[in-house]
Write a protein that holds these residues in place. Structure first.
Motif, PDB file in Angstrom:
ATOM      1  N   LEU A 238       0.805  -1.224   0.000  1.00 40.47           N
ATOM      2  CA  LEU A 238       0.000   0.000   0.000  1.00 40.47           C
ATOM      3  C   LEU A 238       0.842   1.281   0.000  1.00 40.47           C
ATOM      4  CD1 LEU A 238      -2.896   1.015  -0.113  1.00 40.47           C
ATOM      5  CD2 LEU A 238      -3.002   0.834   2.391  1.00 40.47           C
ATOM      6  N   PRO A 239       1.882   1.399   0.850  1.00 39.93           N
ATOM      7  CA  PRO A 239       2.690   2.626   0.793  1.00 39.93           C
ATOM      8  C   PRO A 239       3.348   2.842  -0.577  1.00 39.93           C
ATOM      9  CG  PRO A 239       3.152   1.407   2.812  1.00 39.93           C
ATOM     10  CD  PRO A 239       2.342   0.501   1.940  1.00 39.93           C
ATOM     11  N   LEU A 240       3.760   1.734  -1.200  1.00 39.19           N
ATOM     12  CA  LEU A 240       4.374   1.856  -2.537  1.00 39.19           C
ATOM     13  C   LEU A 240       3.333   2.238  -3.580  1.00 39.19           C
ATOM     14  CD1 LEU A 240       6.702  -1.278  -2.386  1.00 39.19           C
ATOM     15  CD2 LEU A 240       7.406   1.114  -2.251  1.00 39.19           C
ATOM     16  N   ALA A 241       2.101   1.712  -3.419  1.00 40.24           N
ATOM     17  CA  ALA A 241       1.021   2.085  -4.345  1.00 40.24           C
ATOM     18  C   ALA A 241       0.698   3.569  -4.239  1.00 40.24           C
ATOM     19  CB  ALA A 241      -0.223   1.244  -4.057  1.00 40.24           C
ATOM     20  N   LEU A 242       0.724   4.120  -3.024  1.00 40.85           N
ATOM     21  CA  LEU A 242       0.459   5.557  -2.842  1.00 40.85           C
ATOM     22  C   LEU A 242       1.503   6.398  -3.574  1.00 40.85           C
ATOM     23  CD1 LEU A 242      -0.530   5.655   0.948  1.00 40.85           C
ATOM     24  CD2 LEU A 242      -2.037   6.134  -0.993  1.00 40.85           C
ATOM     25  N   VAL A 243       2.752   5.917  -3.591  1.00 39.56           N
ATOM     26  CA  VAL A 243       3.822   6.640  -4.300  1.00 39.56           C
ATOM     27  C   VAL A 243       3.716   6.427  -5.803  1.00 39.56           C
ATOM     28  CG1 VAL A 243       6.327   6.816  -4.641  1.00 39.56           C
ATOM     29  CG2 VAL A 243       5.404   6.547  -2.328  1.00 39.56           C
ATOM     30  N   GLU A 244       3.649   5.157  -6.227  1.00 40.12           N
ATOM     31  CA  GLU A 244       3.748   4.829  -7.655  1.00 40.12           C
ATOM     32  C   GLU A 244       2.459   5.096  -8.417  1.00 40.12           C
ATOM     33  OE1 GLU A 244       5.176   0.820  -8.057  1.00 40.12           O
ATOM     34  OE2 GLU A 244       6.884   1.173  -6.715  1.00 40.12           O
ATOM     35  N   GLY A 246      -0.498   6.613  -6.912  1.00 37.45           N
ATOM     36  CA  GLY A 246      -1.197   7.819  -6.465  1.00 37.45           C
ATOM     37  C   GLY A 246      -0.377   9.086  -6.583  1.00 37.45           C
ATOM     38  N   GLY A 247       0.936   8.937  -6.845  1.00 39.96           N
ATOM     39  CA  GLY A 247       1.805  10.102  -6.974  1.00 39.96           C
ATOM     40  C   GLY A 247       1.962  10.896  -5.687  1.00 39.96           C
ATOM     41  N   LEU A 248       1.762  10.246  -4.533  1.00 42.50           N
ATOM     42  CA  LEU A 248       1.844  10.944  -3.250  1.00 42.50           C
ATOM     43  C   LEU A 248       3.234  10.716  -2.639  1.00 42.50           C
ATOM     44  CD1 LEU A 248       0.056  12.563  -1.182  1.00 42.50           C
ATOM     45  CD2 LEU A 248      -0.297  10.376  -0.014  1.00 42.50           C
ATOM     46  N   PRO A 249       4.003  11.784  -2.386  1.00 41.83           N
ATOM     47  CA  PRO A 249       5.332  11.605  -1.781  1.00 41.83           C
ATOM     48  C   PRO A 249       5.225  10.886  -0.441  1.00 41.83           C
ATOM     49  CG  PRO A 249       5.012  13.879  -2.500  1.00 41.83           C
ATOM     50  CD  PRO A 249       3.683  13.204  -2.613  1.00 41.83           C
ATOM     51  N   LYS A 250       6.225  10.069  -0.108  1.00 43.01           N
ATOM     52  CA  LYS A 250       6.159   9.272   1.113  1.00 43.01           C
ATOM     53  C   LYS A 250       6.045  10.128   2.365  1.00 43.01           C
ATOM     54  CE  LYS A 250      11.229   8.736   1.119  1.00 43.01           C
ATOM     55  NZ  LYS A 250      12.334   7.766   0.938  1.00 43.01           N
ATOM     56  N   GLU A 251       6.515  11.380   2.296  1.00 36.63           N
ATOM     57  CA  GLU A 251       6.431  12.279   3.453  1.00 36.63           C
ATOM     58  C   GLU A 251       4.994  12.703   3.755  1.00 36.63           C
ATOM     59  OE1 GLU A 251      10.361  12.358   1.616  1.00 36.63           O
ATOM     60  OE2 GLU A 251       8.380  12.850   0.803  1.00 36.63           O
ATOM     61  N   GLU A 252       4.078  12.503   2.780  1.00 31.32           N
ATOM     62  CA  GLU A 252       2.691  12.977   2.944  1.00 31.32           C
ATOM     63  C   GLU A 252       1.705  11.858   3.267  1.00 31.32           C
ATOM     64  OE1 GLU A 252       1.973  16.196   2.870  1.00 31.32           O
ATOM     65  OE2 GLU A 252       4.081  16.650   2.469  1.00 31.32           O
ATOM     66  N   HIS A 253       2.187  10.637   3.455  1.00 31.22           N
ATOM     67  CA  HIS A 253       1.271   9.504   3.633  1.00 31.22           C
ATOM     68  C   HIS A 253       0.437   9.586   4.911  1.00 31.22           C
ATOM     69  CE1 HIS A 253       3.454   6.523   0.717  1.00 31.22           C
ATOM     70  NE2 HIS A 253       3.209   7.700   0.170  1.00 31.22           N
ATOM     71  N   TRP A 254       0.908  10.337   5.905  1.00 34.24           N
ATOM     72  CA  TRP A 254       0.233  10.362   7.208  1.00 34.24           C
ATOM     73  C   TRP A 254      -1.237  10.752   7.099  1.00 34.24           C
ATOM     74  CZ3 TRP A 254      -1.970  14.872   8.926  1.00 34.24           C
ATOM     75  CH2 TRP A 254      -1.559  16.040   8.262  1.00 34.24           C
ATOM     76  N   TRP A 255      -1.560  11.700   6.192  1.00 34.26           N
ATOM     77  CA  TRP A 255      -2.947  12.172   6.139  1.00 34.26           C
ATOM     78  C   TRP A 255      -3.887  11.108   5.559  1.00 34.26           C
ATOM     79  CZ3 TRP A 255      -5.682  12.300   1.665  1.00 34.26           C
ATOM     80  CH2 TRP A 255      -4.993  12.465   0.453  1.00 34.26           C
ATOM     81  N   VAL A 256      -3.352  10.243   4.703  1.00 41.21           N
ATOM     82  CA  VAL A 256      -4.181   9.142   4.165  1.00 41.21           C
ATOM     83  C   VAL A 256      -4.584   8.208   5.307  1.00 41.21           C
ATOM     84  CG1 VAL A 256      -4.227   7.134   2.625  1.00 41.21           C
ATOM     85  CG2 VAL A 256      -3.089   9.249   1.889  1.00 41.21           C
ATOM     86  N   TYR A 257      -3.603   7.832   6.146  1.00 45.69           N
ATOM     87  CA  TYR A 257      -3.892   6.916   7.244  1.00 45.69           C
ATOM     88  C   TYR A 257      -4.773   7.581   8.302  1.00 45.69           C
ATOM     89  CZ  TYR A 257      -0.091   4.385   5.012  1.00 45.69           C
ATOM     90  OH  TYR A 257       0.689   3.746   4.092  1.00 45.69           O
ATOM     91  N   LEU A 258      -4.560   8.864   8.545  1.00 44.40           N
ATOM     92  CA  LEU A 258      -5.390   9.581   9.517  1.00 44.40           C
ATOM     93  C   LEU A 258      -6.848   9.590   9.054  1.00 44.40           C
ATOM     94  CD1 LEU A 258      -5.657  11.352  12.068  1.00 44.40           C
ATOM     95  CD2 LEU A 258      -5.148  13.345  10.644  1.00 44.40           C
ATOM     96  N   THR A 259      -7.054   9.930   7.789  1.00 45.47           N
ATOM     97  CA  THR A 259      -8.416   9.952   7.224  1.00 45.47           C
ATOM     98  C   THR A 259      -9.063   8.577   7.317  1.00 45.47           C
ATOM     99  OG1 THR A 259      -7.734  11.672   5.657  1.00 45.47           O
ATOM    100  CG2 THR A 259      -9.778  10.480   5.157  1.00 45.47           C
ATOM    101  N   ALA A 260      -8.313   7.562   6.857  1.00 44.92           N
ATOM    102  CA  ALA A 260      -8.856   6.198   6.823  1.00 44.92           C
ATOM    103  C   ALA A 260      -9.219   5.709   8.218  1.00 44.92           C
ATOM    104  CB  ALA A 260      -7.844   5.254   6.170  1.00 44.92           C
ATOM    105  N   LEU A 261      -8.352   5.967   9.191  1.00 44.36           N
ATOM    106  CA  LEU A 261      -8.592   5.433  10.531  1.00 44.36           C
ATOM    107  C   LEU A 261      -9.704   6.184  11.267  1.00 44.36           C
ATOM    108  CD1 LEU A 261      -4.896   4.693  11.302  1.00 44.36           C
ATOM    109  CD2 LEU A 261      -6.730   3.011  11.460  1.00 44.36           C
TER     110      LEU A 261
END
Length: 462
Positions: A238-244, A246-261
């Motif tokens: 999933l983190p690699l899918a967000l980068v590859e 979704g085009g989301l830099p790895k530094e920005e992944h926190w908001w995806v998990y915050l929203t989802a949780l």
């Protein structure tokens, strides 16, 4: 002295439950914070390959599964606190080893050592020592909630800490949290007058055979193994899918998990209420596993944009959190009288084995066929779980009680049979060496007065 029959938790019980919940939370926070970042940041480590990153994600589960029950048995012999102190220091040492590593093998070694600090059984046993029977479920629920909250916090804090301080800083923070856990045990958690050894708080050898032969318990054990295998494998991809994708830099992944949780936490509550109130937990379980299966297929075929991945993550975590909350409750319902501690020990071991298997399998599948292969593998595991779970019976809606017996009641050979004849009593077993009886009751049908009259027909005058 507090009233032994008081309906409210005493100050010392509240301190014990709160302190041990914090210890659990800090430790699990350290375990979980790595999940959302290792697949992306771990690529910078010397010798890193997808398979080895997967191994690093799940490695703690191997030692945790092997040592969890032995640590609990040792705590019965030498005391809970020494085992918990040693476990937390081992965990801290593993974190320091990983923090100083410049290769993937160093991180794997650190994760293996982290898992060797397997204190779960000793912490739960200490909680039983420090709380009265009528408040134990409440105290254990506090620990369960702390684990859930720590998972949610870890998904957000892990990426933020790693962005600020790197992987090394993340592991240093984990080591610090383990040491805070030592201070909490030393300064906040009260001391037990004497350790209890009973079948609700730990693994009993006498109950192990029956637990390992119980078909529905084995189905639930496979369920938690599969759930954590799917979680770990998904975090390889999933983190690699967000980068590859979704085009989301790895530094920005926190908001995806915050929203989802956040969304998933509120979304799962109606299903838990429905399952318990309507006594349809099997239907809720099967529905959640089916949703998990659909999520993995969705990630495989349709998770090609950031929006799709975020929607998929929200639904995935709703199903995951629902299952994570439901399975322990089902174990306590299904376990025979006097077998809950043993059933939970086997269940926890299965959970950690699943984490190890999922990390290893996810890394291997990614090496074979990329992101798609990981999602397909997770979907196959979901389908297998669904096929196994569908044959499970609807669980009994019962509560476990442990009641002390007088010497006269202990000599009464027919007590268990007479109790089983009472409406609402589903199971009963007398354990003479503990001077107690374990019973499973349906509180909606039980006449508590009749139960107490049978157990203690002529109470002494106060």
């Amino acid at each position: 002295m507090h009233d032994p029959h008081s309906e409210r938790m005493s100050h010392s019980e509240t301190r014990a439950a709160g302190g041990l919940a914090l210890v659990f939370a800090f430790r699990m926070l350290g375990m979980f914070m790595v999940l959302p970042v290792l697949a992306t940041y771990g690529q910078d480590l010397a010798g890193a390959t997808p398979s080895l990153i997967g191994l690093a994600i799940g490695a703690y589960g191997l030692t945790q599964a092997i040592l969890q029950i032995p640590f609990g048995v040792i705590s019965d012999r030498i005391g809970r606190r020494p085992v918990i102190y040693v476990g937390l220091l081992i965990f801290a040492a593993g974190s320091v080893l990983a923090a100083n590593a410049d290769s993937i093998w160093g991180v794997i070694a650190g994760r293996v050592l982290q898992g060797a600090g397997a204190i779960s059984a000793a912490v739960m046993a200490l909680l039983s020592d420090l709380t009265r029977e009528q408040h134990r479920t409440k105290a254990m629920a506090m620990i369960g909630m702390s684990i859930g909250v720590s998972f949610a916090v870890a998904m957000v804090v892990g990426p933020l800490l790693t962005r600020a301080f790197g992987l090394s800083g993340l592991f240093w923070a984990t080591a610090a949290m383990a040491l805070v856990g030592v201070l909490i045990i030393a300064g906040l958690v009260p001391r037990a007058d004497h350790p209890l050894q009973h079948r609700e708080s730990g693994v009993a050898k006498q109950a192990l055979g029956a637990t390992l032969r119980h078909p529905d318990l084995l189905r639930l054990d496979f369920g938690i193994l599969a759930l954590h295998a799917i979680l770990m494998a998904s975090f390889v991809a999933l983190p690699l899918a967000l980068v590859e994708r979704g085009g989301l830099p790895k530094e920005e992944h926190w908001w995806v998990y915050l929203t989802a949780l956040l969304v998933s936490f509120f979304a799962m509550i109606p299903f838990i209420i429905y399952g318990e109130k309507k006594r349809r937990m099997k239907r809720v379980l099967l529905g959640a596993v089916a949703v998990l299966l659909l999520c993995e297929l969705f990630f495989w075929q349709l998770g090609t944009s950031l929006r799709a991945l975020v929607i998929g993550a929200v639904v995935f975590f709703t199903a995951f959190n629902l299952l994570e909350a439901s399975l322990p409750s089902l174990i306590s319902k299904v376990a025979p009288a006097g077998g809950k501690g043993t059933a939970m020990g086997v269940y926890s071991t299965s959970q950690f084995l699943g984490a190890a298997l999922g990390g290893i399998l996810g890394g291997w599948l990614f090496a074979q066929g990329g992101l798609g292969m990981v999602f397909i593998g997770c979907a196959v595991l979901c389908a297998l779980w669904l096929a196994i779970a569908v044959t499970m019976r609807e669980p009994p809606y019962v509560t476990s009680l442990r009641l002390p017996l007088s010497p006269a009641a202990l000599r009464d050979a027919g007590l268990a049979e007479r109790l089983l004849a009472l409406p609402g009593v589903a199971d009963a077993v007398v354990v003479a060496e503990e001077g107690a009886i374990y019973i499973k009751v349906d509180t909606e049908q039980l006449d508590r007065t009749s139960l107490e009259r049978l157990i203690d027909p002529a109470p002494a005058a106060c």
